[in-house]
Structures are given as C-alpha cells and as structure tokens.
Design a protein around this motif. Structure first.
Motif, short mmCIF file in Angstrom:
data_model
loop_
_atom_site.label_atom_id
_atom_site.label_comp_id
_atom_site.label_asym_id
_atom_site.label_seq_id
_atom_site.Cartn_x
_atom_site.Cartn_y
_atom_site.Cartn_z
N GLU A 4 0.88 -1.35 0.03
CA GLU A 4 -0.07 0.05 0.01
C GLU A 4 0.80 1.10 -0.20
O GLU A 4 0.56 2.08 -0.59
CB GLU A 4 -0.94 -0.09 1.36
N GLU A 5 1.67 1.33 0.65
CA GLU A 5 2.62 2.55 1.17
C GLU A 5 3.45 2.77 -0.32
O GLU A 5 3.77 3.98 -0.74
CB GLU A 5 3.52 2.11 2.20
N ARG A 52 1.22 4.18 -3.02
CA ARG A 52 0.50 5.03 -3.01
C ARG A 52 0.93 6.37 -3.67
O ARG A 52 0.33 7.19 -4.55
CB ARG A 52 0.41 5.58 -1.51
#
Lengths: 550, 160
Positions: free
Chosen positions: A33-34, A37
């Motif tokens: 996710e990080e 992003r």
C-alpha cells in the motif's frame, strides 16, 4: 490549442503502460500500500471514503470538443455519468474502480489527455487565466508558456519527490484570474522599462492551514530564462524544504522560515550556474506560440443587431447576458460562462449528457473549444454576439444557464465529507441549503460581486481563505462546525480573510450567511461591493451581529 | 549481494563500513563524518574508497575531496525523499564527478528511470528478489522533455 506530436503522444502512452504494470504489481501483492500510494497519486488517483477518485489534468484549462466528448464517454462507461471540475481547472471522476484506471487513462491518452502529476508531491498542472488570449489589456497570451512549463515539469526526473506538492499559475493580464498570489510560484507576464516582455516571479504563496500570499522574488525575468529560473527555485526547495513535518513542507514555509531575501540569494546563486545551459530558445517559444494563434475572427460579427434586439425582447436572456457574458477583445465577439452552479447541482459537477451538449455547442458556436475556470465553471471564449441567443436557449434547456456568475450562489466548494477522505465536515449539502435560501435572482444581483468559498477541511481545496466569505469545516468532538472568515480575495488585490470569531454549528451556517449579507446591506455605501465594505469597516460590525444572539 | 550497475545485474564488491567498525581490506565506503575525522588514514586506503552521503549532508563541502572517491553512495531513506536526486545532478553536472554514483535505501523499480536521468548508475534494490524484473524500469520511457545528465539538451532542441 496545442497538438501533441509523436514525442508527446509516446510519452503519455508509455505512462499508461507504466501505470498498468504498477497497478498489476500492486494487485499481485508485489507493491504494498505504502509503495503504491505515491505512484498512484502521481497518476491522479486518490483512495477516498467510498471509492477511488481520479483527477485528470486540464493544462491551463483548455479542452477540445473531442476531449469533452471523451470525458462524457468515460464517465458513462467507467463511472456514474458525471464529473466534477476543480479549483485548479482539472476534473475528477468520483467513482472509478481501481482496476479500470489504466483503461481509463488509455482512453484519455487517445485524445491527448492525461493525469500525470495531478496529485502527489510533485509539480502539478499549471493553471492560467480562463480569459487568456481573448481579454483586453493582456500583456501577452500566457498559454504558450503554460504549455512550455507543462512539458518542462512533466516527468522532470529531479523533482518527482519534492517535500510537498508544488503549484504554478501564470497570467498575462493584471486582473489576476488565476489566484497566482496563492500559488507556490506565481508568474505574471509584464513589460519592463525597455518595453520587453518577461515575467514577474512570485514565490511562496499558498492556502491550506497556513495561508500566505506569495512574495516577489524577481521583478523581471527574461523569457529565455524562464525554465532555468524555475529549475533553480525547485532545486533550492528540493534541498531545503522541510521533510520532517508535512504541515511545514510547502515552499511557503521554507520562504517564511528562511526569509525571502535569503531564498532569493540561494535561488539567484543556483540560477547563475544553470541559466546558460537551460536557456529557452526563441525558436521553441515561437513553435509553441504557433498553436495558440488567433482564430480567424469574422470582421462582420459586430454588424449583427439581433443581440441587442433579443435582450430587449427576452428579459431572461438579457439577465443571462448581464451576468454570464463578458467582453471579448474583438468587436462582435463575447465570452460566455457556462454555470456549473445550478441551484440543485453540487458546485462544479456536470453530467455526461450535459457534456455531450456542451461539445456540440462548442463545435457550433465556439470553434470547438471549451475552457474550465478556477471557479469551477466552464466557458466559451469566442462566441459571435449573433449566436448568443441560440446558444443561451440550448444552455437553458440543459440547466447550464443559471445567471449567477460571481454572485453568492456561484460558490466554490470542495467535495467535502460526502466524498473526500480528508474532510472533517460536509460542504455540498450546505451549498445546496445556501442556494435554496438565496434563490431570488434580483436579490443576488443587488448583493453584487460576492465570492463565497467553502472547504470541508483545513486543506482548503475551495480556497476559503481568499473568499469574500470563507467557510471552513472543522471537527469538534465528532461534530461538524464551521469557521467563517471575511474579506479574502485571490485577485490582483489579494488578501487573506480575517476570522469572524468562534466556529458556528452546522445548523446555523445558512443563517450566518444571511446575517452577514444583511449586515453588509445596512453598512454599504451606494454601490460599494461586499469586499470593499468589509475592508472599510472591518470584521467587528459583522461579528457583533452574528454573535449578538448568543 | 547483487546490485544493478550500468543496467546489468552484478555481484557487489563493496563493503559499507559502520562508523565504529575497524578498517577492512578491499573496497570500502565510509560516512561523511568518518571521512572528515579520518581522511588522512583513509586517503591511504589501498583498495577503492567510497563516500556515503545523506540528503542532509553539506554536499558542497565534499567537492574538494571528490577525487578521493571512486564511489559515492546516496541515501534514500524513503523513496519519497527526493533530495539526493539533486545531489546526483550536481555531482555530475556541476562538480564533474565521473565515478560510480549509487542509490541505496528504499530503491524500487519505479525510480530507476528518473534516477538514471539524474546521473545515478548503480542501485542497491530494496527488494533484491525482484532485481531481475526491475531492469524493465530503465525503459519506462524512450524520451524526456528536459535537459538531464544523460541528455544535455532538451527534447525540442534535439528532435523538433
């Protein structure tokens, strides 16, 4: 308008392929996710409360009818059949599925549109004056420079991971319609004493939780030095800007903490080193200018007498002309605003069906072009006065002719808590309530130029700090409250609004707007506009009235 | 450990020496603090000597010493920290550094194109397991608009 050549097209096609692979790796668990992003953000994709939101770039607010039709098609095929125009002339799809975004981007790439750097901590889409090239008193058309900056900033390898987002706005007319003073860099085309045209450069303006007006870093910059100077500012900021606290990471804070004089010294020292290498060729300026030449205006356009006649015969038309039509530099031509602020419409929203009609009307009446404004409306820049009545009739049928430009109900409004993951408070339903309260057009006209801007959180997407009336949603122990400011402006006489007093509960917001307006009507001298009254008498008389009852 | 150097996967032959660790034979890199403290000893190191820089280090102070290093390692503590992109460009464009410039830290596939344009030519990938597929990242784009380390003239001057 600018047309892509094979290099421009290859770059956006390759971007689609790159993003398709990034999406694939994310869905396959290869990117967490990080990691994903910042990659999706630099392609305009946010993850919001209900769904992702995709922000597409509209460089300096200019679109073709072909692009408008594509926007309509995509919104039908991949979304809920409408889009939302933003305060930076871009538009957003509110409900795309993450998996389909590569396909959406491929569709847009086929009409020379992209979402590159429309979000993330990078150089964002450059915005400009919606009346560029058609207004009187312009030093020079800013759009070619907007395009040159677009190309320079697109995939700039050194500045893709800045401390924070970076926004540039450019205007060629002293009436600043692009809020340049609240941008990270504001560029004004100006003439020096020798009559040469160049740029006044401002730096360090911004809104959000710490609104600051930009400061002049250079009174005159030659055109050939445009890109080297921008690069020097960006390099100084990339190295010096704070990365320890995202609320202190914008260049406005860098300038505030180090002082404009020190920043100027650093920038000029950097610039001296690179200005020769990065000189912008006149040949390139001319090449790009070649895409923004004047259309062939009809010299007989001013001979039409139906325009005057129809205003006498149809008072609704006359009212629309008075409010939504402005002067054009050529006799017989006018600029017509398409209001996206119909009473029941969330400000800035437009449906696919409306877009299709707008595209047809653009082909019929406006040489196939449509512009977006930073006030979340659209406009036709080159309409023959003799065509205005026919245009108006069609717009009226589509609820696109609300005659409220620059009035209280031409409100700027962010998506708010209904859509946005950052928001603390709702904005759209309140805008609707305000519209219902102020539905008498004659009353609105009597109030005159009154810019209301409402944001659902500190990030200030609706620019409330520079609203004549600014409304900011805040969260207090799980409840929505609203902080009012008065007397802001983003135009040539820019100023930041002053706080009215303590925050107001949601149920009292519309009444508060009424009280402010009533107070203004009592205090104003002759035809004094709202902003002038606030500047003359200060905030206190308004404050006394609003807080009198409690 | 495998790294990418000049777009090929190679075995790394450098040792990144902690500030407390004893000097070792072979190619070593040291932090700026250690270089400043022990530069006389280090200057006599028989194998290759490299310098590790972070985005917070005063780059300009190192310039007189650049000839002492055959490798400069730039630290990317998070891939969103872009300071060292500017370091790389300055090292190449302004200070004429010709040795290896290596990116270390949170280095992903998706940064390789930009980093290469800025003059970085070797990479310690955050995820060495995907080093093979990361090579594709160099070819994300065939052109760029800007003047970069690799392209000393903008697109319009080269091609338009």
């Amino acid at each position: 308008m600018y047309q892509y050549d094979k290099y421009d097209q290859a770059m956006i096609d390759q971007r689609v392929a790159q993003y398709r692979d990034q999406t694939r790796r994310y869905l396959a668990g290869e990117l967490n996710e990080e990691q994903f992003r910042p990659l999706r953000l630099q392609n305009g994709l946010y993850v919001q409360i209900h769904a992702p939101m995709l922000r597409m770039a509209v460089p300096y607010g200019l679109m073709s009818s072909t692009q408008i039709r594509k926007i309509a098609d995509v919104s039908r095929k991949y979304d809920k059949g409408y889009v939302h125009f933003t305060t930076r002339q871009n538009f957003q799809l509110n409900w795309p599925a993450l998996e389909t975004v590569p396909d959406i981007l491929a569709e847009f790439a086929s009409v020379q549109m992209h979402a590159i750097q429309s979000s993330g901590n990078c150089i964002r889409n450059t915005t400009s004056d919606q009346l560029a090239g058609v207004c009187d008193g312009e030093v020079e058309d800013p759009r070619p420079y907007g395009e040159i900056i677009r190309q320079w900033s697109t995939f700039h390898p050194e500045f893709a991971y800045l401390p924070r987002k970076f926004k540039i706005a450019i205007v060629g007319n002293p009436d600043d319609r692009a809020a340049t003073q609240v941008h990270d860099i504001g560029l004004h085309l100006v003439k020096n004493h020798e009559g040469e045209v160049g740029f006044e450069v401002l730096v360090g303006g911004g809104l959000g939780r710490t609104p600051i007006l930009g400061k002049q870093i250079r009174p005159f910059l030659e055109k050939k030095d445009l890109l080297s100077y921008l690069e020097a500012i960006l390099r100084v900021y990339n190295r010096l800007g704070r990365r320890d606290n995202k609320y202190k990471a914008r260049i406005k804070i860098t300038v505030r903490e180090h002082g404009i004089n020190h920043i100027r010294e650093l920038v000029e020292a950097e610039w001296v080193e690179i200005r020769d290498q990065l000189e912008l060729d006149q040949k390139e300026i001319d090449r790009v200018k070649g895409f923004f030449t004047e259309p062939e205006y009809e010299v007989t356009a001013a001979e039409d007498d139906s325009f005057a006649k129809m205003q006498v015969e149809d008072k609704n038309f006359a009212r629309w002309v008075k409010q939504n039509v402005v002067a054009h530099k050529k006799p017989g031509y006018k600029v017509a605003y398409i209001s996206l602020k119909a009473p029941k419409n969330p400000p800035g929203d437009v449906s696919a069906e409306q877009l299709d009609v707008i595209a047809d009307l653009a082909d019929e009446f406006n040489m196939g072009e449509v512009r977006s404004t930073h006030t979340q409306n659209l406009l036709f820049s080159d309409v023959k006065q003799g065509d205005l009545y026919a245009l108006w009739l069609r717009l009226e049928t589509e609820e696109l002719a609300t005659p409220n430009i620059d009035t209280l109900t031409d409100m700027i409004c962010c998506p708010g808590l209904d859509f946005c993951g950052l928001a603390n408070a709702t904005s759209i339903p309140l805008a609707k309530e305000i519209n219902e309260r102020f539905d008498d057009l004659d009353y609105l006209y009597d109030l005159g130029d009154l810019k209301v801007k409402m944001s659902g959180c500190m990030n200030g997407c609706a620019h409330q700090s520079v609203g004549h009336i600014g409304i900011l949603g805040v969260d207090k122990k799980g409840e929505e409250w609203y902080q009012f400011t008065l007397g802001g402006s983003s135009e040539a006489d820019a100023s930041l609004g002053q706080r009215l007093g303590r925050a107001i509960p949601k149920d009292d917001v519309v009444d508060t707007v009424s009280t402010l307006v009533d107070t203004y009507l009592e205090l104003r001298e002759q035809d004094e506009p709202f902003l002038n009254t606030v500047r003359r008498v200060g905030v206190d008389p308004f404050k006394e009235r609003v807080y009198a009852d409690n | 450990m495998q790294i990418i150097k000049d777009k090929e996967i190679v075995e790394d032959n450098w040792l990144h020496l902690d500030d407390e660790a004893e000097l070792a034979a072979g190619n070593i890199t040291v932090s700026l603090a250690r270089w400043q403290e022990q530069h006389e000893t280090l200057a006599n190191h028989e194998s290759g000597l490299g310098l590790r820089l972070t985005g917070a280090d005063p780059l300009e102070e190192v310039v007189p010493d650049l000839d002492s290093f055959s490798l400069i390692v730039l630290d990317f503590p998070a891939f969103t920290d872009g300071r060292c992109y500017s370091f790389a460009r300055l090292l190449r464009d302004r200070f004429g550094y010709k040795g290896e410039i290596r990116a270390q830290g949170d280095i992903l596939h998706d940064q390789l194109f930009y980093m290469t344009q800025c003059g970085i030519n070797s990479f310690e990938m955050a995820n060495p397991n995907r080093i093979e597929s990361a090579l594709a990242g160099f070819d994300d784009f065939t052109e760029s608009y800007q003047t970069t380390v690799l392209k000393p003239a903008p697109l319009y001057r080269r091609n338009r």
